[in-house]
Design a protein around this motif. Structure first.
Motif, PDB file in Angstrom:
ATOM      1  N   PRO A  23       0.828  -1.212   0.000  1.00 51.60           N
ATOM      2  CA  PRO A  23       0.000   0.000   0.000  1.00 51.60           C
ATOM      3  C   PRO A  23       0.862   1.261   0.000  1.00 51.60           C
ATOM      4  O   PRO A  23       1.234   1.785   1.058  1.00 51.60           O
ATOM      5  CB  PRO A  23      -0.807  -0.134   1.301  1.00 51.60           C
ATOM      6  CG  PRO A  23       0.108  -0.889   2.218  1.00 51.60           C
ATOM      7  CD  PRO A  23       0.897  -1.822   1.330  1.00 51.60           C
ATOM      8  N   GLY A  24       1.215   1.752  -1.165  1.00 52.19           N
ATOM      9  CA  GLY A  24       1.993   2.992  -1.277  1.00 52.19           C
ATOM     10  C   GLY A  24       1.132   4.199  -0.960  1.00 52.19           C
ATOM     11  O   GLY A  24      -0.099   4.114  -0.955  1.00 52.19           O
ATOM     12  N   ILE A  25       1.759   5.331  -0.711  1.00 50.54           N
ATOM     13  CA  ILE A  25       0.981   6.521  -0.353  1.00 50.54           C
ATOM     14  C   ILE A  25       0.143   7.044  -1.519  1.00 50.54           C
ATOM     15  O   ILE A  25      -0.841   7.741  -1.302  1.00 50.54           O
ATOM     16  CB  ILE A  25       1.881   7.647   0.215  1.00 50.54           C
ATOM     17  CG1 ILE A  25       2.996   8.003  -0.753  1.00 50.54           C
ATOM     18  CG2 ILE A  25       2.453   7.246   1.556  1.00 50.54           C
ATOM     19  CD1 ILE A  25       3.812   9.198  -0.327  1.00 50.54           C
ATOM     20  N   ASP A  26       0.505   6.680  -2.741  1.00 52.64           N
ATOM     21  CA  ASP A  26      -0.296   7.068  -3.913  1.00 52.64           C
ATOM     22  C   ASP A  26      -1.119   5.908  -4.454  1.00 52.64           C
ATOM     23  O   ASP A  26      -1.633   5.978  -5.568  1.00 52.64           O
ATOM     24  CB  ASP A  26       0.618   7.604  -5.026  1.00 52.64           C
ATOM     25  CG  ASP A  26       1.223   8.944  -4.667  1.00 52.64           C
ATOM     26  OD1 ASP A  26       0.562   9.735  -3.963  1.00 52.64           O
ATOM     27  OD2 ASP A  26       2.374   9.200  -5.084  1.00 52.64           O
ATOM     28  N   GLY A  27      -1.235   4.831  -3.683  1.00 49.41           N
ATOM     29  CA  GLY A  27      -2.014   3.672  -4.108  1.00 49.41           C
ATOM     30  C   GLY A  27      -1.181   2.407  -4.060  1.00 49.41           C
ATOM     31  O   GLY A  27       0.038   2.441  -3.927  1.00 49.41           O
ATOM     32  N   ASP A  28      -1.862   1.278  -4.167  1.00 48.56           N
ATOM     33  CA  ASP A  28      -1.175  -0.016  -4.144  1.00 48.56           C
ATOM     34  C   ASP A  28      -0.319  -0.177  -5.392  1.00 48.56           C
ATOM     35  O   ASP A  28      -0.686   0.287  -6.475  1.00 48.56           O
ATOM     36  CB  ASP A  28      -2.186  -1.159  -4.099  1.00 48.56           C
ATOM     37  CG  ASP A  28      -2.934  -1.235  -2.774  1.00 48.56           C
ATOM     38  OD1 ASP A  28      -2.602  -0.452  -1.862  1.00 48.56           O
ATOM     39  OD2 ASP A  28      -3.831  -2.068  -2.656  1.00 48.56           O
ATOM     40  N   GLY A  45      -2.597  -0.384   5.391  1.00 48.72           N
ATOM     41  CA  GLY A  45      -3.218  -1.261   4.404  1.00 48.72           C
ATOM     42  C   GLY A  45      -2.665  -2.665   4.500  1.00 48.72           C
ATOM     43  O   GLY A  45      -2.065  -3.039   5.512  1.00 48.72           O
ATOM     44  N   LEU A  46      -2.871  -3.427   3.439  1.00 47.66           N
ATOM     45  CA  LEU A  46      -2.432  -4.821   3.411  1.00 47.66           C
ATOM     46  C   LEU A  46      -1.218  -5.002   2.511  1.00 47.66           C
ATOM     47  O   LEU A  46      -1.214  -4.546   1.364  1.00 47.66           O
ATOM     48  CB  LEU A  46      -3.543  -5.730   2.889  1.00 47.66           C
ATOM     49  CG  LEU A  46      -4.735  -5.981   3.800  1.00 47.66           C
ATOM     50  CD1 LEU A  46      -5.754  -6.870   3.096  1.00 47.66           C
ATOM     51  CD2 LEU A  46      -4.299  -6.621   5.108  1.00 47.66           C
ATOM     52  N   VAL A  47      -0.220  -5.682   3.036  1.00 47.75           N
ATOM     53  CA  VAL A  47       0.899  -6.160   2.233  1.00 47.75           C
ATOM     54  C   VAL A  47       0.489  -7.550   1.765  1.00 47.75           C
ATOM     55  O   VAL A  47       0.154  -8.408   2.583  1.00 47.75           O
ATOM     56  CB  VAL A  47       2.192  -6.238   3.069  1.00 47.75           C
ATOM     57  CG1 VAL A  47       3.299  -6.894   2.264  1.00 47.75           C
ATOM     58  CG2 VAL A  47       2.604  -4.855   3.540  1.00 47.75           C
ATOM     59  N   LYS A  48       0.466  -7.780   0.458  1.00 45.61           N
ATOM     60  CA  LYS A  48       0.089  -9.085  -0.079  1.00 45.61           C
ATOM     61  C   LYS A  48       1.316  -9.748  -0.677  1.00 45.61           C
ATOM     62  O   LYS A  48       1.984  -9.183  -1.539  1.00 45.61           O
ATOM     63  CB  LYS A  48      -1.014  -8.956  -1.118  1.00 45.61           C
ATOM     64  CG  LYS A  48      -2.322  -8.501  -0.496  1.00 45.61           C
ATOM     65  CD  LYS A  48      -3.478  -8.694  -1.411  1.00 45.61           C
ATOM     66  CE  LYS A  48      -4.762  -8.327  -0.672  1.00 45.61           C
ATOM     67  NZ  LYS A  48      -5.922  -8.726  -1.410  1.00 45.61           N
ATOM     68  N   ILE A  49       1.578 -10.955  -0.189  1.00 45.96           N
ATOM     69  CA  ILE A  49       2.762 -11.706  -0.578  1.00 45.96           C
ATOM     70  C   ILE A  49       2.312 -12.916  -1.386  1.00 45.96           C
ATOM     71  O   ILE A  49       1.565 -13.754  -0.878  1.00 45.96           O
ATOM     72  CB  ILE A  49       3.526 -12.173   0.675  1.00 45.96           C
ATOM     73  CG1 ILE A  49       3.846 -10.983   1.584  1.00 45.96           C
ATOM     74  CG2 ILE A  49       4.776 -12.934   0.280  1.00 45.96           C
ATOM     75  CD1 ILE A  49       4.138 -11.379   3.005  1.00 45.96           C
ATOM     76  N   HIS A  50       2.732 -12.989  -2.626  1.00 42.58           N
ATOM     77  CA  HIS A  50       2.397 -14.127  -3.486  1.00 42.58           C
ATOM     78  C   HIS A  50       3.561 -15.099  -3.459  1.00 42.58           C
ATOM     79  O   HIS A  50       4.664 -14.760  -3.895  1.00 42.58           O
ATOM     80  CB  HIS A  50       2.156 -13.657  -4.921  1.00 42.58           C
ATOM     81  CG  HIS A  50       0.997 -12.725  -5.053  1.00 42.58           C
ATOM     82  ND1 HIS A  50      -0.144 -13.077  -5.711  1.00 42.58           N
ATOM     83  CD2 HIS A  50       0.798 -11.458  -4.602  1.00 42.58           C
ATOM     84  CE1 HIS A  50      -1.001 -12.064  -5.660  1.00 42.58           C
ATOM     85  NE2 HIS A  50      -0.436 -11.075  -4.998  1.00 42.58           N
ATOM     86  N   LEU A  78      -0.637  -9.255   5.281  1.00 40.08           N
ATOM     87  CA  LEU A  78      -0.181  -8.691   6.542  1.00 40.08           C
ATOM     88  C   LEU A  78      -0.681  -7.257   6.622  1.00 40.08           C
ATOM     89  O   LEU A  78      -0.368  -6.440   5.748  1.00 40.08           O
ATOM     90  CB  LEU A  78       1.348  -8.720   6.625  1.00 40.08           C
ATOM     91  CG  LEU A  78       1.958  -8.048   7.839  1.00 40.08           C
ATOM     92  CD1 LEU A  78       1.650  -8.848   9.102  1.00 40.08           C
ATOM     93  CD2 LEU A  78       3.451  -7.864   7.670  1.00 40.08           C
ATOM     94  N   ALA A  79      -1.474  -6.948   7.643  1.00 37.92           N
ATOM     95  CA  ALA A  79      -1.963  -5.587   7.841  1.00 37.92           C
ATOM     96  C   ALA A  79      -0.872  -4.758   8.510  1.00 37.92           C
ATOM     97  O   ALA A  79      -0.262  -5.198   9.488  1.00 37.92           O
ATOM     98  CB  ALA A  79      -3.219  -5.593   8.697  1.00 37.92           C
ATOM     99  N   ILE A  80      -0.616  -3.573   7.940  1.00 42.18           N
ATOM    100  CA  ILE A  80       0.369  -2.671   8.532  1.00 42.18           C
ATOM    101  C   ILE A  80      -0.273  -1.305   8.761  1.00 42.18           C
ATOM    102  O   ILE A  80      -1.251  -0.942   8.101  1.00 42.18           O
ATOM    103  CB  ILE A  80       1.629  -2.516   7.654  1.00 42.18           C
ATOM    104  CG1 ILE A  80       1.293  -1.895   6.292  1.00 42.18           C
ATOM    105  CG2 ILE A  80       2.341  -3.845   7.494  1.00 42.18           C
ATOM    106  CD1 ILE A  80       2.526  -1.487   5.493  1.00 42.18           C
ATOM    107  N   ASN A  81       0.292  -0.551   9.698  1.00 46.48           N
ATOM    108  CA  ASN A  81      -0.173   0.816   9.947  1.00 46.48           C
ATOM    109  C   ASN A  81       0.589   1.810   9.079  1.00 46.48           C
ATOM    110  O   ASN A  81       0.035   2.793   8.623  1.00 46.48           O
ATOM    111  CB  ASN A  81      -0.006   1.176  11.419  1.00 46.48           C
ATOM    112  CG  ASN A  81      -0.910   0.365  12.308  1.00 46.48           C
ATOM    113  OD1 ASN A  81      -2.045   0.076  11.942  1.00 46.48           O
ATOM    114  ND2 ASN A  81      -0.408  -0.035  13.461  1.00 46.48           N
ATOM    115  N   SER A  82       1.863   1.537   8.885  1.00 48.42           N
ATOM    116  CA  SER A  82       2.724   2.366   8.041  1.00 48.42           C
ATOM    117  C   SER A  82       4.056   1.641   7.900  1.00 48.42           C
ATOM    118  O   SER A  82       4.273   0.592   8.508  1.00 48.42           O
ATOM    119  CB  SER A  82       2.934   3.748   8.663  1.00 48.42           C
ATOM    120  OG  SER A  82       3.636   3.629   9.889  1.00 48.42           O
TER     121      SER A  82
END
Length: 97
Positions: A23-28, A45-50, A78-82
């Motif tokens: 989740p970048g500051i300008d969008g995923d 947001g969510l970090v998605k690991i494939h 993985l949910a992150i705050n920042s």
């Protein structure tokens, strides 16, 4: 590509992966093997690991932070705050809160 996710408390994830969505500051945005070097600030947001297969990854409980997607067991979330992300030479490091 190799991914390591680190928090102030512990290393949450460290393994080879196929793809990463953050989740970048300008969008995923998504990164694959041989992505150009990048440094980015991450927002909540969510970090998605494939991953290619779950056979080679040992998932600890991690206090419920790392979850397997319902529709595809090869995607971990993985949910992150920042945080911050650095990717260079096919090695990504996420410093997450």
């Amino acid at each position: 590509m190799f991914l390591e996710i680190v928090t102030p408390e512990a290393v949450l994830f460290s393994s080879e992966i196929d793809c990463l969505v953050v989740p970048g500051i300008d969008g995923d945005f998504q990164m694959l093997d041989n992505h150009a070097p990048i440094v980015s600030v991450l927002k909540e947001g969510l970090v998605k690991i494939h991953i290619h297969t779950q056979d080679h990854i040992i998932l600890d409980d991690l206090n419920g932070r790392l979850e397997v997607e319902k529709d595809d067991d090869r995607i971990l979330s993985l949910a992150i705050n920042s945080g911050t992300l650095e990717l260079n030479d096919n090695k990504a490091i996420i410093l997450a809160d």
